[in-house]
Scaffold this active site. Structure first.
Site, PDB file in Angstrom:
ATOM      1  N   LEU A 286       0.810  -1.224   0.000  1.00  0.00           N
ATOM      2  CA  LEU A 286       0.000   0.000   0.000  1.00  0.00           C
ATOM      3  C   LEU A 286       0.844   1.275   0.000  1.00  0.00           C
ATOM      4  O   LEU A 286       0.308   2.373   0.101  1.00  0.00           O
ATOM      5  CB  LEU A 286      -0.915   0.007   1.234  1.00  0.00           C
ATOM      6  CG  LEU A 286      -1.996  -1.079   1.251  1.00  0.00           C
ATOM      7  CD1 LEU A 286      -2.712  -1.091   2.589  1.00  0.00           C
ATOM      8  CD2 LEU A 286      -2.997  -0.885   0.127  1.00  0.00           C
ATOM      9  N   ARG A 287       2.158   1.082  -0.105  1.00  0.00           N
ATOM     10  CA  ARG A 287       3.032   2.261  -0.054  1.00  0.00           C
ATOM     11  C   ARG A 287       2.732   3.233  -1.198  1.00  0.00           C
ATOM     12  O   ARG A 287       2.747   4.444  -1.022  1.00  0.00           O
ATOM     13  CB  ARG A 287       4.491   1.812  -0.092  1.00  0.00           C
ATOM     14  CG  ARG A 287       5.406   2.772   0.633  1.00  0.00           C
ATOM     15  CD  ARG A 287       6.813   2.223   0.765  1.00  0.00           C
ATOM     16  NE  ARG A 287       7.017   1.577   2.034  1.00  0.00           N
ATOM     17  CZ  ARG A 287       7.582   0.398   2.196  1.00  0.00           C
ATOM     18  NH1 ARG A 287       7.968  -0.288   1.145  1.00  0.00           N
ATOM     19  NH2 ARG A 287       7.763  -0.113   3.373  1.00  0.00           N
TER      20      ARG A 287
END
Length: 351
Positions: A286-287
């Site tokens: 999810l970075r």
């Protein structure tokens, strides 16, 4: 504002740099919000990577630090304050403050872990019972910029250490059961030449943004760059005076953006679409979603807006996602182009 001539070595003004808009924007956004997670600048040799990074550090307003503190501690923000300063405040001691230039630390290629993280004097700890810490480059870079040239040639373990500190904002040194930690919040800037080897995908993913720079092909622009540099080398102070107004203007824009950022919002439906783009591009983790949201807010703040709109996302999404795509050796489309195509499709956007 006059230019002080007691500076040992004048720095080329940021606003005098011609071209390389992608790199300049990525650096400005990371300075507005260091939590974006730094920037990786990949490009040809001799394209002004180092010059631009030194120029952005020199442009920034001075910061207030606790006098004689080894870690550039903030006067009141506990997150940016070393444990030594916290203890002094809790003991009711008087704290003096001073202004310093934003730290700009170069990490040499041959640096050891001790040089980067700092060392504990074990002998003194055992014989005198005193924790003596020799700060490393991470301590010097706190609240500033840490620049690693040729990051793709740096030992992977050291890159891990740098990225962990940049992400957590703290550096911990442990030796023989003795532990010391200090704040290490900095903008991590790496640069490299793709011809000299790629960075591992899992390390590349940890950089917030990825700017690609190419040698300028247009003859008139090349002449302008050469002339600008020659003028500065011949008479740096006249060149600095010439760009003083532009420098002050950009410095004020960054300060205003930092203030604006605190109250800025991004609508739910835009956040969903950002995540949709990441999903279609098969971005791991999810970075990518988090960084794109942060960068879009920083860009909107830089434009003095109250809300993030589609144009703000469009300006930053390629910088935030292109290095997170899985490499396909048979792909004919550039990764940046691929991000743009998916963005246009999801957002129904045509500029």
């Amino acid at each position: 504002m006059s230019i002080a001539k007691d500076k040992t070595r004048p720095v080329f003004p940021f606003t005098a740099i011609v071209g390389q808009e992608e790199m300049k924007l990525a650096l400005i956004l990371n300075v507005i919000d260091p939590k974006i997670g730094g920037v990786m600048i990949m490009g040809d040799r001799g394209t002004g990577k180092s010059t631009t990074i030194r120029a952005i550090a020199d442009l920034l307003p001075q910061i207030e630090v606790v006098t004689d503190d080894l870690f550039n501690s903030h006067m009141s923000d506990y997150e940016l304050m070393s444990d030594f300063v916290k203890n002094r405040i809790e003991n009711g001691e008087e704290i003096d403050k001073t202004l310093i230039n934003v730290p700009m630390v170069d990490l040499p290629l041959g640096a050891t872990e001790d040089r980067v993280c700092g060392t504990i004097d074990i002998e003194k700890a055992l014989t005198e019972g005193v924790k003596t810490f020799e700060p490393g480059l991470l301590a010097k870079a706190h609240r500033g910029i840490l620049y690693v040239d040729e990051v793709n040639l740096l030992d992977d373990h050291l890159v891990d250490v740098l990225l962990d500190s940049a992400a957590s904002g703290w550096n911990t040194v442990e030796r023989e059961g003795i532990s010391i930690r200090h704040p290490a919040r900095f903008v991590l800037v790496g640069s490299g030449n793709p011809e000299e080897g790629e960075l591992r995908p899992q390390l590349l993913d940890r950089f917030g943004m990825h700017a690609e720079i190419r040698t300028v092909k247009e003859a008139s622009l090349r002449v302008q760059i050469v002339e600008q540099r020659s003028k500065f080398d011949t008479d740096p102070y006249t060149c600095l005076l010439e760009f003083q107004d532009k420098q002050d203007e950009l410095k004020n824009a960054i300060i205003l953006a930092q203030e604006k950022l605190l109250g800025l919002t991004i609508d739910y439906d835009l956040r969903v679409k950002i995540s949709e783009v990441c999903g279609i591009l098969d971005v791991d983790g999810l970075r990518g979603d988090i960084v794109t949201n942060r960068a879009a807010k920083a860009f909107a703040a830089y434009q003095q807006k109250d809300h993030v709109d589609i144009e703000d996302i469009e300006q930053v999404i390629t910088l935030c996602l292109r290095h997170r795509l899985r490499k396909d050796p048979l792909a004919t489309v550039d990764s940046g182009e691929k991000v743009s195509q998916v963005f246009n499709k999801v957002f129904g956007y045509h500029n």
